[in-house]
Design an enzyme around this catalytic site. Sequence first.
Site, PDB file in Angstrom:
ATOM      1  N   LYS A  26     -18.764  35.874  -6.912  1.00  0.00           N
ATOM      2  CA  LYS A  26     -20.043  36.262  -6.212  1.00  0.00           C
ATOM      3  C   LYS A  26     -21.255  35.286  -6.512  1.00  0.00           C
ATOM      4  O   LYS A  26     -21.631  34.733  -5.779  1.00  0.00           O
ATOM      5  CB  LYS A  26     -20.356  37.875  -6.523  1.00  0.00           C
ATOM      6  CG  LYS A  26     -19.390  38.789  -5.937  1.00  0.00           C
ATOM      7  CD  LYS A  26     -19.334  38.519  -4.504  1.00  0.00           C
ATOM      8  CE  LYS A  26     -17.899  39.102  -3.742  1.00  0.00           C
ATOM      9  NZ  LYS A  26     -17.785  38.888  -2.351  1.00  0.00           N
ATOM     10  N   SER A  36     -23.212  40.952  -4.309  1.00  0.00           N
ATOM     11  CA  SER A  36     -22.941  42.169  -5.173  1.00  0.00           C
ATOM     12  C   SER A  36     -24.127  42.498  -6.068  1.00  0.00           C
ATOM     13  O   SER A  36     -24.433  41.394  -6.826  1.00  0.00           O
ATOM     14  CB  SER A  36     -21.604  42.316  -5.816  1.00  0.00           C
ATOM     15  OG  SER A  36     -21.651  43.426  -6.641  1.00  0.00           O
ATOM     16  N   TYR A  79     -14.419  38.658 -11.079  1.00  0.00           N
ATOM     17  CA  TYR A  79     -15.097  38.917  -9.752  1.00  0.00           C
ATOM     18  C   TYR A  79     -16.327  38.646  -9.577  1.00  0.00           C
ATOM     19  O   TYR A  79     -16.714  38.064  -8.534  1.00  0.00           O
ATOM     20  CB  TYR A  79     -14.662  40.603  -9.310  1.00  0.00           C
ATOM     21  CG  TYR A  79     -15.394  41.157  -8.219  1.00  0.00           C
ATOM     22  CD1 TYR A  79     -15.110  40.663  -6.919  1.00  0.00           C
ATOM     23  CD2 TYR A  79     -16.615  41.947  -8.313  1.00  0.00           C
ATOM     24  CE1 TYR A  79     -15.733  41.042  -5.880  1.00  0.00           C
ATOM     25  CE2 TYR A  79     -17.199  42.268  -7.319  1.00  0.00           C
ATOM     26  CZ  TYR A  79     -16.777  42.060  -5.966  1.00  0.00           C
ATOM     27  OH  TYR A  79     -17.596  42.469  -4.962  1.00  0.00           O
TER      28      TYR A  79
END
Length: 337
Positions: A153, A125, A149
């Site tokens: 990644k 991302s 989060y």
Amino acid sequence: MAVILVTGGTGYIGSHTCVELIQAGYEVIVLDNLYNSSEAVLNRIETITGTKPKFYKTDILDKEGLRRIFAENKIDAVIHFAGYKAVGESVQIPLTYYENNISGSVNLYEAMKEAGCKTLVFSSSATVYGSPKSCPIREDFPVSTTNPYGSTKLMNEMILQDVCVSDPDWSVMLLRYFNPIGAHPSGLIGEVPNGIPNNLVPYIARVANGTLEFLRVFGNDYPTPDGTGVRDYIHVVDLAKGHISALRYAMEHKGAEKINLGTGNGYSVLEVLHAYEEACGKKLPYKIMERRPGDIAECWADTEKAWKLLGWKAEYDIQAMCEHSWNFTVKNPDGIR
Ligand code: NAD
Ligand code: UFG
């Protein structure tokens, strides 16, 4: 015909990628635990492509289940979408995020290694760029994260780069998505958010269909042309096609590559709202609110590497993205069941 395992294949981006894979002639196997999607998506994929992918209702935390899938099938490559993705929720329940997105992913990579399958496309991302120093954002910009989060990644990127160093036979594409929106032009698959949406376009879609009263615009005092946040919105079908290009590249090259998948264009919150008004044919109410904590002013991609390496670039414009989102919203008032 190469056989591709798609984890998270009934989800939003996964389902669109399955369609593109099948249409490009690949054999697709879907793995999903259906935590955030419905098995009915497989029928929709069949309606669009004429082929229903083989399906395993399996959790990536289940090591034995993963082993069985690799034992029962000769898998050439994996596209790995399965994971949790809500930034705010990841701050509330970090361990759940680390378990699912890190432990689950390591299980998958171990199962691949055991089976001798060493070609992987990973969903990363643009969040790994943290607060970028300038736009457009190039792949060699510094990385950092501001929430669990994002950390999952970035950690996955690091783990996979280490795997490539340890064994030069691995081939890994780290695809850094900008803001995927829109839906398949058929209106058969699209994004079905759980509860009240956090993201801009799913929220606008619910204002447009009357489920929500007005859009809350988070800040109009950013240093951007109209003061609202600017992002690089990319049509999910373009994003899905980017995976096919990345997969082709991975099958012919070794090592790890980080690649931005965006359009290279930035649109403000109000520009997106106006494009959506155009798409749904009505005025949509909004109120200017405080900035949302953690948001950055602007974020858009440098797309040169994707073009040079993969020969891929996005094609749909913001109007088509909004039209396809609205088409899906109208056709699926109760989501996909
Ligand atoms: P999604 O929630 O629609 O799809 C993810 C799928 O993974 C779901 O179908 C869910 O049921 C499944 N899943 C979750 N945990 C699982 C587990 N333990 N075992 C098996 N299946 C599991 O999300 P999406 O928008 O399609 O995102 C796909 C990937 O792309 C995610 O990894 C996400 O972090 C990443 N990504 C998404 C965006 C975005 O804005 N949508 C942006 C950047 C990156
Ligand atoms: N926004 C509003 N009102 C809303 C929702 C969003 O004004 O109700 C604004 C935000 O402030 C921001 C823009 O719309 O300026 C886009 O917000 P999104 O929540 O749709 O997307 P983000 O750019 O914040 O985050 C998304 C994904 C993340 C990913 C990140 C980086 O949700 O998972 O892109 O690619 F990490």
